[in-house]
Design a protein around this motif. Structure first.
Motif, PDB file in Angstrom:
ATOM      1  N   VAL A  21       0.473  -1.233   0.223  1.00 11.27           N
ATOM      2  CA  VAL A  21       0.054   0.252   0.126  1.00 11.27           C
ATOM      3  C   VAL A  21       0.866   0.990   0.018  1.00 11.27           C
ATOM      4  CG1 VAL A  21      -1.459   1.511   1.651  1.00 11.27           C
ATOM      5  CG2 VAL A  21      -2.185  -0.961   1.260  1.00 11.27           C
ATOM      6  N   ASN A  22       1.890   1.336   0.770  1.00  9.17           N
ATOM      7  CA  ASN A  22       2.546   2.279   1.117  1.00  9.17           C
ATOM      8  C   ASN A  22       3.571   2.676  -0.259  1.00  9.17           C
ATOM      9  OD1 ASN A  22       2.128   3.658   3.342  1.00  9.17           O
ATOM     10  ND2 ASN A  22       2.371   1.738   4.688  1.00  9.17           N
ATOM     11  N   LEU A  23       3.931   1.454  -0.748  1.00  5.56           N
ATOM     12  CA  LEU A  23       4.329   1.362  -2.416  1.00  5.56           C
ATOM     13  C   LEU A  23       3.921   2.379  -3.419  1.00  5.56           C
ATOM     14  CD1 LEU A  23       6.876  -1.293  -1.497  1.00  5.56           C
ATOM     15  CD2 LEU A  23       7.606   1.180  -1.813  1.00  5.56           C
ATOM     16  N   PHE A  26       2.649   5.737  -2.692  1.00  3.48           N
ATOM     17  CA  PHE A  26       3.907   7.270  -2.676  1.00  3.48           C
ATOM     18  C   PHE A  26       4.717   6.965  -3.787  1.00  3.48           C
ATOM     19  CE2 PHE A  26       3.128   6.881   1.787  1.00  3.48           C
ATOM     20  CZ  PHE A  26       1.985   8.457   1.875  1.00  3.48           C
ATOM     21  N   PRO A  27       5.666   8.426  -4.685  1.00  5.87           N
ATOM     22  CA  PRO A  27       6.337   7.874  -5.769  1.00  5.87           C
ATOM     23  C   PRO A  27       7.385   7.603  -5.188  1.00  5.87           C
ATOM     24  CG  PRO A  27       6.073  10.231  -5.103  1.00  5.87           C
ATOM     25  CD  PRO A  27       5.270   9.532  -4.140  1.00  5.87           C
ATOM     26  N   THR A  28       8.401   7.638  -3.964  1.00  8.41           N
ATOM     27  CA  THR A  28       9.531   6.457  -3.887  1.00  8.41           C
ATOM     28  C   THR A  28       8.913   5.399  -2.930  1.00  8.41           C
ATOM     29  OG1 THR A  28       9.985   7.898  -1.734  1.00  8.41           O
ATOM     30  CG2 THR A  28      10.274   8.877  -4.270  1.00  8.41           C
ATOM     31  N   PRO A  29      10.470   4.634  -2.445  1.00  5.37           N
ATOM     32  CA  PRO A  29       9.743   3.674  -1.336  1.00  5.37           C
ATOM     33  C   PRO A  29       9.813   4.153  -0.225  1.00  5.37           C
ATOM     34  CG  PRO A  29      11.861   3.828  -2.384  1.00  5.37           C
ATOM     35  CD  PRO A  29      11.135   3.912  -2.910  1.00  5.37           C
ATOM     36  N   HIS A  30      10.557   5.674   0.155  1.00  2.78           N
ATOM     37  CA  HIS A  30      10.870   6.467   1.381  1.00  2.78           C
ATOM     38  C   HIS A  30       9.447   6.058   2.915  1.00  2.78           C
ATOM     39  CE1 HIS A  30      12.380   8.662   4.325  1.00  2.78           C
ATOM     40  NE2 HIS A  30      11.382   9.617   4.789  1.00  2.78           N
ATOM     41  N   PRO A  86      -3.795   3.608  -4.836  1.00  2.80           N
ATOM     42  CA  PRO A  86      -4.498   4.751  -5.509  1.00  2.80           C
ATOM     43  C   PRO A  86      -6.030   4.813  -6.122  1.00  2.80           C
ATOM     44  CG  PRO A  86      -2.386   4.626  -6.369  1.00  2.80           C
ATOM     45  CD  PRO A  86      -2.698   3.349  -4.674  1.00  2.80           C
ATOM     46  N   GLU A  87      -6.458   3.118  -6.182  1.00  7.54           N
ATOM     47  CA  GLU A  87      -7.482   2.809  -6.883  1.00  7.54           C
ATOM     48  C   GLU A  87      -8.394   3.466  -5.623  1.00  7.54           C
ATOM     49  OE1 GLU A  87      -6.060  -1.061  -6.041  1.00  7.54           O
ATOM     50  OE2 GLU A  87      -5.307   0.762  -6.658  1.00  7.54           O
ATOM     51  N   HIS A  88      -8.429   3.042  -4.694  1.00  7.56           N
ATOM     52  CA  HIS A  88      -9.099   3.648  -3.793  1.00  7.56           C
ATOM     53  C   HIS A  88      -8.797   4.698  -2.719  1.00  7.56           C
ATOM     54  CE1 HIS A  88     -10.690   0.135  -3.320  1.00  7.56           C
ATOM     55  NE2 HIS A  88      -9.352  -0.879  -3.459  1.00  7.56           N
ATOM     56  N   GLN A  89      -7.998   5.907  -3.740  1.00  8.25           N
ATOM     57  CA  GLN A  89      -8.409   7.166  -3.100  1.00  8.25           C
ATOM     58  C   GLN A  89      -9.764   7.764  -3.119  1.00  8.25           C
ATOM     59  OE1 GLN A  89      -4.128   8.313  -4.220  1.00  8.25           O
ATOM     60  NE2 GLN A  89      -3.600   7.628  -3.550  1.00  8.25           N
ATOM     61  N   ARG A  90      -9.806   8.941  -2.243  1.00  8.97           N
ATOM     62  CA  ARG A  90     -10.315   9.671  -2.197  1.00  8.97           C
ATOM     63  C   ARG A  90     -12.248   8.624  -1.798  1.00  8.97           C
ATOM     64  NH1 ARG A  90      -7.516  12.828  -4.783  1.00  8.97           N
ATOM     65  NH2 ARG A  90      -7.001  14.989  -4.549  1.00  8.97           N
TER      66      ARG A  90
END
Length: 170
Positions: A21-23, A26-30, A86-90
Motif C-alpha cells: 500500500v505504501n509503495l 507514494f512516488p518513492t519507497p521512503h 491509488p484505486e481507493h483514494q477519495r
C-alpha cells in the motif's frame, strides 16, 4: 456507493500488504521503509496503533500509523505515514484508518497527536495548527501544515519542540 470499510489493527500477517500500500501510494519507497524502521524501534512503536482499512473481501486499501514522539520531553503521538491504494483514494479508506487509529489512541489514554500534512485534509479529524498550543517542529515549515489534535483539553498539553523518532531522520 459507499464502501463499507472494515478497520482493525495490523497483524504480523499484514506487513507485506501494508508495504505494498505504501509503495503504491507514494512516488518513492521512503514511506514504506519508514514504517519498517519504526516497527523496529521499541521507543516509537506502540502496539495497537497501526491500523488498516480493508474491503469486505480482505483486501487492504488504507493504512494509518501512530508512533511515539515527544514535545520537550512529554509523550505525544505522531500520525504518519498514512497511505491509500491509488484505486481507493477519495473513497474513505484513508479516513476510516485514521479515525480508527485516533480512536484507539484515545482509548489507550493518549491526549496529543501531531501531524505534518495537508492543511485542507486533517482538520476534518479535529487537527488545528500546532502553534495554537505553542508546539513547533524541529524544522522550518509553514504554520498551517504542522497540526495538533488534543483529545481532552482539560488535561495539560505540553508546549515546545517536537522530537520525532530517529527513523524520521530529523
Amino acid at each position: 456507493m459507499t464502501t463499507p470499510w472494515i478497520t482493525r489493527p495490523e497483524t504480523d500477517a499484514d506487513r507485506d500488504r501494508i508495504r505494498e500500500v505504501n509503495l503504491a501510494a507514494f512516488p518513492t519507497p521512503h514511506e514504506a521503509g519508514l514504517v519498517e524502521a519504526l516497527r523496529t524501534d521499541p521507543a516509537a512503536w506502540l502496539p495497537g496503533l497501526s491500523w488498516i482499512a480493508q474491503r469486505p473481501n480482505g483486501a487492504i486499501a488504507g493504512f494509518a500509523l501512530l508512533t511515539r514522539c515527544h514535545v520537550d520531553g512529554f509523550p505525544a503521538l505522531t500520525l504518519g505515514p498514512c497511505a491509500v491504494q491509488p484505486e481507493h483514494q477519495r473513497s474513505g479508506a484513508g479516513s476510516a484508518a485514521i479515525r480508527a487509529a485516533l480512536d484507539a489512541a484515545r482509548q489507550q489514554g493518549e491526549n496529543l497527536v501531531l501531524v505534518l500534512g495537508h492543511a485542507e485534509y486533517y482538520p476534518r479529524f479535529g487537527f488545528v495548527p500546532a502553534s495554537r498550543h505553542a508546539i513547533r517542529p524541529p524544522f522550518d515549515v509553514e504554520d498551517q501544515y504542522m497540526m495538533a489534535l488534543v483529545f481532552d483539553d482539560t488535561r495539560p498539553v505540553p508546549s515546545g519542540t517536537i522530537r520525532y523518532p530517529a527513523a524520521f531522520g530529523v
